[in-house]
Design a protein around this motif. Structure first.
Motif, PDB file in Angstrom:
ATOM      1  N   ILE A  26       0.835  -1.200   0.000  1.00 31.95           N
ATOM      2  CA  ILE A  26       0.000   0.000   0.000  1.00 31.95           C
ATOM      3  C   ILE A  26       0.872   1.253   0.000  1.00 31.95           C
ATOM      4  O   ILE A  26       0.636   2.180  -0.762  1.00 31.95           O
ATOM      5  CB  ILE A  26      -0.969   0.003   1.197  1.00 31.95           C
ATOM      6  CG1 ILE A  26      -2.044  -1.091   0.999  1.00 31.95           C
ATOM      7  CG2 ILE A  26      -1.640   1.368   1.370  1.00 31.95           C
ATOM      8  CD1 ILE A  26      -2.936  -1.293   2.207  1.00 31.95           C
ATOM      9  N   ILE A  27       1.895   1.263   0.827  1.00 31.89           N
ATOM     10  CA  ILE A  27       2.790   2.421   0.911  1.00 31.89           C
ATOM     11  C   ILE A  27       3.518   2.630  -0.418  1.00 31.89           C
ATOM     12  O   ILE A  27       3.642   3.759  -0.916  1.00 31.89           O
ATOM     13  CB  ILE A  27       3.786   2.268   2.081  1.00 31.89           C
ATOM     14  CG1 ILE A  27       3.043   2.369   3.411  1.00 31.89           C
ATOM     15  CG2 ILE A  27       4.882   3.320   1.995  1.00 31.89           C
ATOM     16  CD1 ILE A  27       3.902   2.082   4.622  1.00 31.89           C
ATOM     17  N   VAL A  28       4.009   1.577  -1.024  1.00 27.97           N
ATOM     18  CA  VAL A  28       4.773   1.671  -2.270  1.00 27.97           C
ATOM     19  C   VAL A  28       3.879   2.188  -3.414  1.00 27.97           C
ATOM     20  O   VAL A  28       4.282   3.063  -4.184  1.00 27.97           O
ATOM     21  CB  VAL A  28       5.406   0.317  -2.648  1.00 27.97           C
ATOM     22  CG1 VAL A  28       5.932   0.314  -4.078  1.00 27.97           C
ATOM     23  CG2 VAL A  28       6.503  -0.031  -1.663  1.00 27.97           C
ATOM     24  N   PHE A  29       2.680   1.695  -3.551  1.00 22.74           N
ATOM     25  CA  PHE A  29       1.819   2.104  -4.663  1.00 22.74           C
ATOM     26  C   PHE A  29       1.088   3.425  -4.432  1.00 22.74           C
ATOM     27  O   PHE A  29       0.658   4.052  -5.371  1.00 22.74           O
ATOM     28  CB  PHE A  29       0.796   0.995  -4.977  1.00 22.74           C
ATOM     29  CG  PHE A  29       1.416  -0.187  -5.668  1.00 22.74           C
ATOM     30  CD1 PHE A  29       1.995  -0.047  -6.926  1.00 22.74           C
ATOM     31  CD2 PHE A  29       1.449  -1.424  -5.066  1.00 22.74           C
ATOM     32  CE1 PHE A  29       2.558  -1.132  -7.570  1.00 22.74           C
ATOM     33  CE2 PHE A  29       2.017  -2.522  -5.701  1.00 22.74           C
ATOM     34  CZ  PHE A  29       2.583  -2.360  -6.958  1.00 22.74           C
ATOM     35  N   LYS A  30       0.955   3.857  -3.194  1.00 25.32           N
ATOM     36  CA  LYS A  30       0.339   5.154  -2.928  1.00 25.32           C
ATOM     37  C   LYS A  30       1.303   6.291  -3.198  1.00 25.32           C
ATOM     38  O   LYS A  30       0.888   7.371  -3.607  1.00 25.32           O
ATOM     39  CB  LYS A  30      -0.140   5.224  -1.486  1.00 25.32           C
ATOM     40  CG  LYS A  30      -1.618   5.013  -1.369  1.00 25.32           C
ATOM     41  CD  LYS A  30      -2.098   5.427  -0.019  1.00 25.32           C
ATOM     42  CE  LYS A  30      -3.627   5.437  -0.107  1.00 25.32           C
ATOM     43  NZ  LYS A  30      -4.227   5.847   1.091  1.00 25.32           N
ATOM     44  N   PHE A  31       2.548   6.075  -2.937  1.00 21.62           N
ATOM     45  CA  PHE A  31       3.530   7.190  -3.060  1.00 21.62           C
ATOM     46  C   PHE A  31       4.383   6.960  -4.254  1.00 21.62           C
ATOM     47  O   PHE A  31       4.893   6.778  -5.026  1.00 21.62           O
ATOM     48  CB  PHE A  31       4.370   7.316  -1.797  1.00 21.62           C
ATOM     49  CG  PHE A  31       3.592   7.662  -0.600  1.00 21.62           C
ATOM     50  CD1 PHE A  31       3.014   8.930  -0.459  1.00 21.62           C
ATOM     51  CD2 PHE A  31       3.394   6.747   0.425  1.00 21.62           C
ATOM     52  CE1 PHE A  31       2.296   9.252   0.668  1.00 21.62           C
ATOM     53  CE2 PHE A  31       2.656   7.079   1.546  1.00 21.62           C
ATOM     54  CZ  PHE A  31       2.109   8.333   1.673  1.00 21.62           C
TER      55      PHE A  31
END
Length: 85
Positions: A80-85
């Motif tokens: 989630i962190i990788v694809f959100k930012f």
């Protein structure tokens, strides 16, 4: 005098133990009784050992499952962190 009494008591104890061992070897009924009791104890010991091993296996399984769940949650958070930012 007390030392002599203790010494005599020890000798009597040893003598009685030796007599018991001789009687146990001579008496076939007593041997049969002890062998059946010994067999029962051995079976109980095996049952307890298996039960303990099963319990340990279940605890290990619970720990592994908990670890996998935690790793899965962490992996989802990282994705989630990788694809959100």
């Amino acid at each position: 005098m007390t030392d002599e009494i203790i010494k005599v008591a020890k000798q009597n104890k040893q003598r009685l133990e030796q007599e018991f061992e001789r009687a146990k070897q001579d008496d076939t009924q007593l041997i049969k009784k002890f062998s059946s009791e010994k067999t029962k104890l051995a079976k109980n010991q095996v049952y307890k050992s298996r039960r303990i091993e099963t319990q340990k296996r279940e605890e290990r399984g619970k720990k592994i499952t908990r670890s996998i769940v935690i790793l899965g949650i962490l992996l989802i958070i990282v994705i989630i962190i990788v694809f959100k930012f």
